[in-house]
Each structure stands twice: as structure tokens, then as C-alpha cells.
Design an enzyme around this catalytic site. Structure first.
Site, PDB file in Angstrom:
ATOM      1  N   PHE A 441       0.874  -1.177   0.000  1.00 40.16           N
ATOM      2  CA  PHE A 441       0.000   0.000   0.000  1.00 40.16           C
ATOM      3  C   PHE A 441       0.911   1.226   0.000  1.00 40.16           C
ATOM      4  CE2 PHE A 441      -2.617  -3.277   2.045  1.00 40.16           C
ATOM      5  CZ  PHE A 441      -3.798  -3.162   1.332  1.00 40.16           C
ATOM      6  N   PHE A 446       2.775   1.428   3.911  1.00 40.21           N
ATOM      7  CA  PHE A 446       3.087   0.134   4.522  1.00 40.21           C
ATOM      8  C   PHE A 446       2.761  -1.019   3.573  1.00 40.21           C
ATOM      9  CE2 PHE A 446      -1.424   0.251   5.397  1.00 40.21           C
ATOM     10  CZ  PHE A 446      -1.821  -1.086   5.414  1.00 40.21           C
ATOM     11  N   GLU A 448       1.330  -5.091   3.724  1.00 43.52           N
ATOM     12  CA  GLU A 448       0.716  -6.108   4.579  1.00 43.52           C
ATOM     13  C   GLU A 448       1.300  -7.469   4.230  1.00 43.52           C
ATOM     14  OE1 GLU A 448      -3.352  -6.858   3.583  1.00 43.52           O
ATOM     15  OE2 GLU A 448      -3.628  -8.278   5.232  1.00 43.52           O
ATOM     16  N   ILE A 449       1.805  -8.162   5.242  1.00 42.10           N
ATOM     17  CA  ILE A 449       2.259  -9.536   4.998  1.00 42.10           C
ATOM     18  C   ILE A 449       1.062 -10.445   5.242  1.00 42.10           C
ATOM     19  CG2 ILE A 449       3.732 -11.387   5.888  1.00 42.10           C
ATOM     20  CD1 ILE A 449       5.902  -9.311   6.270  1.00 42.10           C
ATOM     21  N   VAL A 450       0.687 -11.160   4.197  1.00 39.22           N
ATOM     22  CA  VAL A 450      -0.569 -11.900   4.282  1.00 39.22           C
ATOM     23  C   VAL A 450      -0.321 -13.359   4.704  1.00 39.22           C
ATOM     24  CG1 VAL A 450      -2.660 -12.476   3.041  1.00 39.22           C
ATOM     25  CG2 VAL A 450      -1.433 -10.401   2.453  1.00 39.22           C
ATOM     26  N   CYS A 452       2.898 -16.324   5.291  1.00 39.08           N
ATOM     27  CA  CYS A 452       4.343 -16.541   5.331  1.00 39.08           C
ATOM     28  C   CYS A 452       4.552 -17.995   5.747  1.00 39.08           C
ATOM     29  CB  CYS A 452       4.934 -15.578   6.357  1.00 39.08           C
ATOM     30  SG  CYS A 452       6.588 -16.004   6.863  1.00 39.08           S
ATOM     31  N   LEU A 484       3.221  -4.647   8.177  1.00 38.94           N
ATOM     32  CA  LEU A 484       2.222  -4.995   9.188  1.00 38.94           C
ATOM     33  C   LEU A 484       1.765  -6.405   8.887  1.00 38.94           C
ATOM     34  CD1 LEU A 484      -0.053  -1.810   9.367  1.00 38.94           C
ATOM     35  CD2 LEU A 484       1.665  -2.525  11.025  1.00 38.94           C
ATOM     36  N   ILE A 515      -5.891  -3.222   5.792  1.00 37.33           N
ATOM     37  CA  ILE A 515      -5.328  -4.530   6.113  1.00 37.33           C
ATOM     38  C   ILE A 515      -6.445  -5.504   6.496  1.00 37.33           C
ATOM     39  CG2 ILE A 515      -4.895  -3.763   8.494  1.00 37.33           C
ATOM     40  CD1 ILE A 515      -2.421  -5.504   8.506  1.00 37.33           C
ATOM     41  N   TYR A 518      -7.551 -10.654  11.100  1.00 43.53           N
ATOM     42  CA  TYR A 518      -7.795 -12.082  11.335  1.00 43.53           C
ATOM     43  C   TYR A 518      -8.106 -12.318  12.808  1.00 43.53           C
ATOM     44  CZ  TYR A 518      -5.765 -12.681   6.740  1.00 43.53           C
ATOM     45  OH  TYR A 518      -5.512 -12.598   5.394  1.00 43.53           O
TER      46      TYR A 518
HETATM   47  N1  ACO Z   1       7.788 -19.948  17.059  1.00 39.18           N
HETATM   48  C1  ACO Z   1       8.917 -19.456  17.610  1.00 39.18           C
HETATM   49  N2  ACO Z   1      10.073 -19.353  16.948  1.00 39.18           N
HETATM   50  C2  ACO Z   1      10.094 -19.797  15.683  1.00 39.18           C
HETATM   51  C3  ACO Z   1       8.970 -20.343  15.038  1.00 39.18           C
HETATM   52  C4  ACO Z   1       7.784 -20.409  15.799  1.00 39.18           C
HETATM   53  N3  ACO Z   1       6.690 -20.915  15.274  1.00 39.18           N
HETATM   54  N4  ACO Z   1       9.327 -20.710  13.781  1.00 39.18           N
HETATM   55  C5  ACO Z   1      10.629 -20.395  13.650  1.00 39.18           C
HETATM   56  N5  ACO Z   1      11.050 -19.846  14.794  1.00 39.18           N
HETATM   57  C6  ACO Z   1      12.370 -19.368  15.093  1.00 39.18           C
HETATM   58  C7  ACO Z   1      13.480 -20.311  14.750  1.00 39.18           C
HETATM   59  O1  ACO Z   1      13.751 -21.216  15.788  1.00 39.18           O
HETATM   60  C8  ACO Z   1      14.611 -19.375  14.532  1.00 39.18           C
HETATM   61  O2  ACO Z   1      15.122 -18.908  15.745  1.00 39.18           O
HETATM   62  P1  ACO Z   1      16.693 -18.946  16.063  1.00 39.18           P
HETATM   63  O3  ACO Z   1      17.322 -18.136  15.007  1.00 39.18           O
HETATM   64  O4  ACO Z   1      16.811 -18.322  17.400  1.00 39.18           O
HETATM   65  O5  ACO Z   1      17.074 -20.371  16.018  1.00 39.18           O
HETATM   66  C9  ACO Z   1      13.912 -18.177  13.858  1.00 39.18           C
HETATM   67  O6  ACO Z   1      12.555 -18.242  14.269  1.00 39.18           O
HETATM   68  C10 ACO Z   1      13.936 -18.222  12.360  1.00 39.18           C
HETATM   69  O7  ACO Z   1      14.001 -19.514  11.876  1.00 39.18           O
HETATM   70  P2  ACO Z   1      14.113 -19.830  10.356  1.00 39.18           P
HETATM   71  O8  ACO Z   1      14.749 -21.149  10.171  1.00 39.18           O
HETATM   72  O9  ACO Z   1      14.727 -18.695   9.653  1.00 39.18           O
HETATM   73  O10 ACO Z   1      12.585 -19.872   9.914  1.00 39.18           O
HETATM   74  P3  ACO Z   1      11.823 -21.049   9.141  1.00 39.18           P
HETATM   75  O11 ACO Z   1      12.478 -21.326   7.871  1.00 39.18           O
HETATM   76  O12 ACO Z   1      11.549 -22.168  10.014  1.00 39.18           O
HETATM   77  O13 ACO Z   1      10.455 -20.287   8.816  1.00 39.18           O
HETATM   78  C11 ACO Z   1       8.187 -20.003   9.514  1.00 39.18           C
HETATM   79  C12 ACO Z   1       9.650 -19.763   9.831  1.00 39.18           C
HETATM   80  C13 ACO Z   1       7.849 -19.323   8.197  1.00 39.18           C
HETATM   81  C14 ACO Z   1       7.325 -19.366  10.596  1.00 39.18           C
HETATM   82  C15 ACO Z   1       7.988 -21.516   9.382  1.00 39.18           C
HETATM   83  O14 ACO Z   1       8.309 -22.104  10.605  1.00 39.18           O
HETATM   84  C16 ACO Z   1       6.580 -21.925   9.005  1.00 39.18           C
HETATM   85  O15 ACO Z   1       6.279 -22.031   7.845  1.00 39.18           O
HETATM   86  N6  ACO Z   1       5.699 -22.185   9.981  1.00 39.18           N
HETATM   87  C17 ACO Z   1       4.360 -22.637   9.718  1.00 39.18           C
HETATM   88  C18 ACO Z   1       3.520 -21.560   9.090  1.00 39.18           C
HETATM   89  C19 ACO Z   1       3.357 -20.354   9.961  1.00 39.18           C
HETATM   90  O16 ACO Z   1       3.152 -20.417  11.145  1.00 39.18           O
HETATM   91  N7  ACO Z   1       3.462 -19.166   9.310  1.00 39.18           N
HETATM   92  C20 ACO Z   1       3.285 -17.886   9.917  1.00 39.18           C
HETATM   93  C21 ACO Z   1       1.832 -17.620  10.066  1.00 39.18           C
HETATM   94  S1  ACO Z   1       1.462 -15.941  10.336  1.00 39.18           S
HETATM   95  C22 ACO Z   1       1.362 -15.276   8.801  1.00 39.18           C
HETATM   96  O17 ACO Z   1       1.541 -15.930   7.830  1.00 39.18           O
HETATM   97  C23 ACO Z   1       1.121 -13.781   8.691  1.00 39.18           C
END
Ligand code: ACO
Length: 708
Positions: A441, A446, A448-450, A452, A484, A515, A518
Site C-alpha cells: 500500500f 506500509f 501487509e504480509i498476508v 508466510c 504490518l 489490512i 484475522y
Molecule cells: N515460534 C517461535 N520461533 C520460531 C517459530 C515459531 N513458530 N518458527 C521459527 N522460529 C524461530 C526459529 O527457531 C529461529 O530462531 P533462532 O534463530 O533463534 O534459532 C527463527 O525463528 C527463524 O528460523 P528460520 O529457520 O529462519 O525460519 P523457518 O524457515 O523455520 O520459517 C516459519 C519460519 C515461516 C514461521 C515456518 O516455521 C513456518 O512455515 N511455519 C508454519 C507456518 C506459519 O506459522 N506461518 C506464519 C503464520 S502468520 C502469517 O503468515 C502472517
């Protein structure tokens, strides 16, 4: 045919059309750009009559009698070039090129007549842009690869040299070809550069009487931008076609490293904010490291105030005048050159990453080796769908659907394929293994991350961090500096580690209604700092740590000086001020407690009164003017055990309760911490507390009650 002879025979000008001095059968005209030169000497008897006129050949060259042989040879060299250019003018079909050939032809002919040196006068003299392409590419190597161990760095330098060589022999497309390919381009600007390139770089390749310059030394980013895309495509295509002919030792360099090198360079060439094109790149680059180091050293050694991670250094900051305790640049350079321990630094081929590696290190190395790739993709209504992009979008839809099971599949599909949304996708072996879907936007400031997500078997390998860092850099490039997102309960930890917090910096009015909200998710935000190269950040920090370690070691070595023991105690003295101990200050010791304690109670009173008055008049002070009313804030007094407000502080000040600045500061601080404890981060109260607190610290510093 034009008359070379006329130029040698001014007295017969106009009348004499002979070409008797040269062979009747001239060698065929060679094609540009590397035509064979006429090497064989022409044997001519000067007494012989001219084949085309009644003069003897000697008559044509009487004015050259007193000219040295060297000069005659130089002039003959120009004559050969004139002749060649003449053929070029006739053969050339492109109007712009033809015109330049003709101008050069006239210029050289004039030189022969006047026995002068050719100077292209109509054009500005080189260099035409600074920094040059060569300097920019060298800066790029320094900027992106200086952390590599010397062997790997050498490979990069080799790639850079190879690339610069290619540019120096690159045939630019004509202005009309370019206009057809990129109709929106600045045609006039390109034509000027094309003309300059013909005159100074290209024609001198085959007309060596013209001074020749390397393209990479006299042109800068503008020319590179006009050739880069085509050049990159052609070079890669050529490498693919010739891959079997490449010598084995060059194969990895050209097939694996070169494409990656070009992609990284491309980003810097087209980015609006890349520092490699700054004329004082080296200064800014080293200064940045230096300034961060100075802050950290002041924090570590001298009890100074440490820089907060939330206060990154901007380029402007680094350009400011040097601070007290600054370290000379030469010393930093020297220290940098002594950091040679490969285990202390990050390297590209470290197969066993240490336990202290940054989370994104492995991903960064994989990207550099071409194992993974990052692409921002999206569906478009105006462009023809590209099959590969569509396949990747389907892959993303799959990853998101698996990783976010609470989101309806149709909803994910709709957003991933929605033309307003884009997705930064992570590709491994041609397959999508993760991504971040976002919507920008720009008018609201900003994005919006939808969604991830990273696919299950690839999680916790640093891909999530590296994805986010790429997304940050992408947004800096597009000048949007706030993210955001509504984070799932389980993902809050991940977002926190990527610099997100619940304290939202974007004003509510900017995002409400834009935004998607949820249920059960937490709104988190992240403010980007445009001067941070996020994908390289952990490497830079690691390098800085090494520099600081070395600087501390040096400082310690300098102050290792033995003072004689204190004798005052033997003489009956019971106590001395610590600062009077010889050498104590050199160790970095400073008196405990920051700032001055004002001894005069009246002076303290008036300073505090003044500060309190200013705080009370601040526009964000309204929530804290009076004690919180029980009926307005349910349960407040159960949560907050030590309430405080500005009215109570005024009363305390009047009753002369604040006998030290510390008591006053403690009460004021309590107002802010109480507020943040009771209220949610997105509330107005919470934001008021943050802003008023900042203002308070500015005022208290101004009054000299704490160190600046
Ligand atoms: N809770 C707490 N810490 C976490 C989580 C979690 N769920 N997932 C990863 N981390 C931590 C890791 O341990 C790491 O910490 P460190 O550096 O201290 O060891 C750090 O975050 C980053 O780790 P990465 O290896 O870079 O991240 P990864 O490749 O695992 O991707 C992600 C992270 C995208 C959240 C992945 O775990 C995933 O796909 N999870 C399931 C889907 C999800 O929950 N997505 C987010 C939903 S919210 C949204 O989409 C707006």
C-alpha cells in the site's frame, strides 16, 4: 572514390584527382570492428609520373620534405584510417552510426591537412560519469564479498574482471535498435552515450590514430543500465551454448558463479539506493563500520552509552563530523587487514557451520552457490501468463495451504492469484519451498504480509529469516518502510526474531480498512531502516565484532603500563577518590552514575520544575495528568501496585520531596512503565507513554542531568 592526394598536395587542390600513389587493386574492405590493417609497405618511385595527372609523384609530397619520418608515418596512419572510415560511411546502413563515421572521417582528413592531432571537439571529454563502471563494479565486490576468505574473494575478482572485459568489447545496439526494443527509454540520452562510445571506444579499435578509452573507465551507471539486461542474457546464453567447450577449471566459474554474480550485480545496477554508485563509497562504507565500532567500543571500554539496536546508523549520520574518541580510518583499515582467521569470519564454503553462526548463514551460502533462488512473482491481468510463474504460484498455494491449515484453501488461492498481491517465493531445485505473500500500500506507507510459510521439512534452516531479509530489501528498494501482519499465535516468536513488535509505528488511520483483520491473530509491525543491507546484516555484525575485539586488544596493549603501588595508605591516609589512582582512567574507568548530581537544592528544584512544566505541556501528556480513576480503568489498582501521575509529581516537587534527580526520574519512569504494563501496545495510551518518555529524556539531557 575520394582523393587522398588532395590532402598532400594543397597547390593542386581541386584540379588533381589522381590516386596514383596507391595500388590499383586495393585490398577488400574489412568488416568492423577488427578489420585487418594494410600492413605491406607501398613501394613507390617518386620520379614516376602520376597515373591520374601529369605531375610526377614527387610533386605531390614536396611539402613533406622537411617532415620527420615518424611524423610522415603518423600521417600515413591517419590516411589509412581516413580511407577505412570512408568505406564505413558508405557501407553503414544505420543513419546515426553513419553520421558519426562521417564526422570522424572529416576530422581525420582535417588532421592530415593541418598535420594536427585528432581531437573530438563536439563532445564533452571523458570521463562522462563518475564513478566509472569499473569503480562501481569494484565497489560492488567490496560491498558484497569483502567478508569472504581470500581464495573465494579471488574468484569474485576474476568474475568482475571477466565482466569488465566483456563490456569493453561489447557492441552497443544502435539508438534505433534500442528505440524499437525499449520504446520508453530516454532516447536522446542513449544517443549521446552511443556517439561517445563510437568516438572514444569503438572506432578507435580499428582506427588507431584516434585515442582509445576503455568503456568501463569513461562511462558509469547510466550506460551500464542501458546494456546490462541484454548483455546478461546474451552472456548466459553464450555460456550455456559453449559449456562443453569450456576448460574444466573455468566451468564452475562460468556456469555456476557467473550467473549468480550477474544477478547480484543487476540488483545494484538498477537499485535507486545502491551505495556502490556513490562517489565516496569507500569512505561511507568504512565509516559505517567505524562508527558502529566506535559506539560499541565506547559502550564496552569507556562506560559510554551503548547504541540501542533500534537506533541504526544512517548514511547521513556516518557523514557527520567525527565524534570524540573517534578512531582513525587508517587504524580501521589496518585492523581489517589483520583479520585473517577464517574461523573468525563467515566464509562461503564453510561446510560445518559453527554453533555461533547466524540463523540465516546457511541459507545465504546456498543462495550464493545457486542452490536456492528468490523471486518476487504475481499474477497479472495485463500480461500473458508465464507457465513457470503460474506453476510457482500453484506451488505457493500448496505450501501456504499445508502450513496454514486454519486458512480456507479457496481464500489462499484467491489471494495468491490476486493481481494486487505479490509473493516472494523461495525456489529450490526448481520447486517452491516457501514464500511470503504480501500486498503493498504505497500511498499508506506500509505493506501487509498476508501469508508466510516454509514447507515442513525445510523449516528451521534459516530460510524463513533469509526470506524476510530479502523482503525487507525489496521494500527498501520500493521505498516502503513499514510491514504490518496479523501473526498466528505460533508464529509470534518467529516474527519477533525478524524485528517485528506489537508496538505498531504506523498510525491506525493509515491501515484500518486496508489490512485484512484475522480473528485470534496478533497485529505486529516492523519498521525498516533503509541504510541496513538486511541480507548481509549478520555478516557485517560479525565483522564488526572482530574489528572491535582487535581494537580492544590494541587498546589494552597500549595501556599496559605498570604504576608504582599506592603509598598514601602507609602514610596514614584512610580513603582517596578512585579517580586519583594513577592509570585508572586509561583503563576506561569512569565515575559511577551517569550525569551530574546537582548539589545546590535550589538549582535542582528549578531545573526539575522547568522539566516537569515542559512535560505537562506536551501534547501526549494528557493521559498522565492526574491519578487514574478506578471507575475508568477496571482492575487498574490490582495490576499497578505503585501508581504515579504528573499531578502527584507536582505536589511532591512543591514539598521538596525530590532531593536528588534520581528520585524525580524514578517517579517519571514509573508513569511510563505503569502505562505500558496496563495498556495494550496498539492503544493510544501506550503510544503516548513512548512519545512522552522520549521527550522527557531529551529535556533531561538538555538540562545536563544525564550525559548526552
Ligand atoms: N515460534 C517461535 N520461533 C520460531 C517459530 C515459531 N513458530 N518458527 C521459527 N522460529 C524461530 C526459529 O527457531 C529461529 O530462531 P533462532 O534463530 O533463534 O534459532 C527463527 O525463528 C527463524 O528460523 P528460520 O529457520 O529462519 O525460519 P523457518 O524457515 O523455520 O520459517 C516459519 C519460519 C515461516 C514461521 C515456518 O516455521 C513456518 O512455515 N511455519 C508454519 C507456518 C506459519 O506459522 N506461518 C506464519 C503464520 S502468520 C502469517 O503468515 C502472517
Amino acid at each position: 572514390n575520394y582523393c587522398v592526394q588532395r590532402t598532400f598536395l594543397p597547390q593542386a587542390e581541386g584540379a588533381c584527382k589522381c590516386n596514383g600513389w596507391k595500388s590499383q587493386n586495393p585490398p577488400p574492405t574489412p568488416p568492423p570492428p577488427t578489420p585487418p590493417r594494410i600492413e605491406q609497405p607501398i613501394a613507390v618511385n617518386l620520379l614516376e609520373p602520376c597515373r591520374s595527372c601529369s605531375h610526377s609523384l614527387g610533386d605531390h609530397v614536396t611539402h613533406l620534405e622537411n617532415v620527420s619520418e615518424e611524423e610522415v608515418n603518423r600521417l600515413l596512419g591517419i590516411v589509412v584510417d581516413v580511407e577505412y572510415l570512408y568505406t564505413c560511411v558508405h557501407k553503414e546502413e544505420d543513419a546515426d552510426t553513419k553520421q558519426v563515421y562521417f564526422s570522424l572521417f572529416k576530422l581525420l582528413r582535417k588532421c592530415v591537412l593541418q598535420m594536427g592531432k585528432p581531437v573530438v571537439e563536439a563532445l564533452e571529454s571523458p570521463p562522462f560519469e563518475k564513478p566509472s563502471i569499473e569503480q562501481g563494479v569494484n565497489n560492488f565486490v567490496q560491498y558484497k564479498f569483502s567478508h569472504l576468505p581470500s581464495k573465494e574473494r579471488q574468484t569474485i575478482v576474476e568474475l568482475a574482471t571477466m565482466f569488465l572485459n566483456q563490456i569493453n568489447y561489447w557492441q552497443l545496439e544502435t539508438p534505433s535498435q534500442r528505440k524499437q526494443r525499449v520504446p520508453t527509454d530516454d532516447a536522446a540520452g542513449y544517443k549521446i552515450n552511443y556517439t561517445r562510445w563510437l568516438c572514444y571506444c569503438n572506432v578507435p579499435l580499428f582506427c588507431d590514430s584516434l585515442p582509445r578509452y576503455e568503456t568501463t573507465q569513461i562511462f558509469g551507471r547510466t550506460l551500464l543500465r542501458s546494456v546490462f539486461t541484454v548483455m546478461r542474457k546474451q552472456l548466459l546464453e553464450q555460456a550455456r551454448q559453449e559449456k562443453d567447450k569450456l576448460p574444466p577449471e573455468k566451468r564452475t566459474l562460468i556456469l555456476t558463479h557467473f550467473p549468480k554474480f550477474l544477478s547480484m550485480l543487476e540488483e545494484e545496477v538498477y537499485s535507486c539506493s545502491s551505495p556502490i554508485w556513490s562517489e565516496d563509497f569507500m569512505l561511507v562504507y568504512l565509516n559505517q563500520i567505524l562508527q558502529i565500532s566506535v559506539f560499541m567500543i565506547m559502550g564496552v571500554c569507556e562506560g559510554g552509552e551503548k547504541r540501542k539496536s533500534s537506533e541504526p546508523l544512517s548514511h547521513e549520520y556516518t557523514k557527520k563530523s567525527r565524534v570524540i574518541g573517534d578512531i582513525p580510518m587508517e587504524l580501521i583499515n589496518e585492523v581489517m587487514s589483520t583479520i585473517t582467521d577464517p574461523t573468525a569470519m563467515l566464509g562461503p564454503e564453510t561446510s560445518l557451520l559453527s554453533a555461533h553462526s547466524a540463523r540465516d548463514e546457511a541459507a545465504r551460502l546456498e543462495e550464493r552457490r545457486g542452490v536456492i533462488e528468490f523471486h518476487v512473482i504475481g499474477n497479472s491481468l495485463n500480461q500473458k501468463p508465464n507457465k513457470k510463474i503460474l506453476m510457482w504460484l500453484v506451488g505457493l498455494q500448496n505450501v501456504f495451504s499445508h502450513q496454514l491449515p486454519r486458512m480456507p484453501k479457496e481464500y489462499i488461492t484467491r489471494l495468491v492469484f490476486d493481481p494486487y498481491h505479490k509473493t516472494l517465493s523461495l525456489i529450490k531445485d526448481g520447486r517452491v519451498i516457501g514464500g511470503i505473500c504480501f500486498r503493498m500500500f504505497p500511498s499508506q506507507g506500509f505493506t501487509e504480509i498476508v501469508f508466510c510459510a516454509v514447507t515442513s521439512n525445510e523449516q528451521v534452516k534459516g530460510y524463513g529469516t533469509h526470506l524476510m531479509n530479502h523482503l525487507k530489501e525489496y521494500h527498501i528498494k520500493h521505498e516502503i518502510l513499514n510491514f504490518l501482519t496479523y501473526a498466528d499465535e505460533y508464529a509470534i516468536g518467529y516474527f519477533k526474531k525478524q524485528g517485528f513488535s506489537k508496538d505498531i509505528k504506523v498510525p491506525k488511520a493509515k491501515y484500518v480498512g486496508y489490512i485484512k483483520d484475522y480473528e485470534g491473530a496478533t497485529l505486529m509491525g516492523c519498521e525498516l531502516n533503509p541504510s541496513i543491507p538486511y541480507t548481509e546484516f549478520s555478516v557485517i555484525i560479525k565483522k564488526q565484532k572482530e574489528i572491535i575485539k582487535k581494537l580492544i586488544e590494541r587498546k589494552q596493549a597500549q595501556i599496559r603500563k605498570v604504576y608504582p603501588g599506592l603509598s598514601c595508605f602507609k602514610e596514614g591516609v584512610r580513603q582517596i577518590p578512585i579517580e586519583s589512582i594513577p592509570g585508572i582512567r586509561e583503563t576506561g574507568w569512569k565515575p559511577v552514575g551517569k550525569g551530574k548530581e546537582v548539589k545546590d537544592p535550589d538549582q535542582l528544584y528549578s531545573s526539575l520544575k522547568n522539566i516537569l512544566q515542559q512535560v505537562k505541556s506536551h501534547q501526549n501528556a494528557w493521559p498522565f495528568m492526574e491519578p487514574v480513576k478506578k471507575n475508568e480503568a477496571p482492575g487498574y489498582y490490582q495490576v499497578i501496585r505503585f501508581p504515579m501521575d504528573l499531578k502527584t509529581m507536582t505536589e511532591r516537587l512543591k514539598s521538596r520531596y525530590y532531593t536528588t534527580r534520581k528520585l524525580f526520574m524514578a517517579d517519571m519512569q514509573r508513569i511510563f512503565t505503569n502505562c505500558r504494563e496496563y495498556n495494550p501496545p496498539e492503544s493510544e495510551y501506550y503510544k503516548c507513554a513512548n512519545l512522552l518518555e522520549k521527550f522527557f529524556y531529551v529535556k533531561i539531557k538538555e538540562a545536563g542531568l544525564i550525559d548526552k
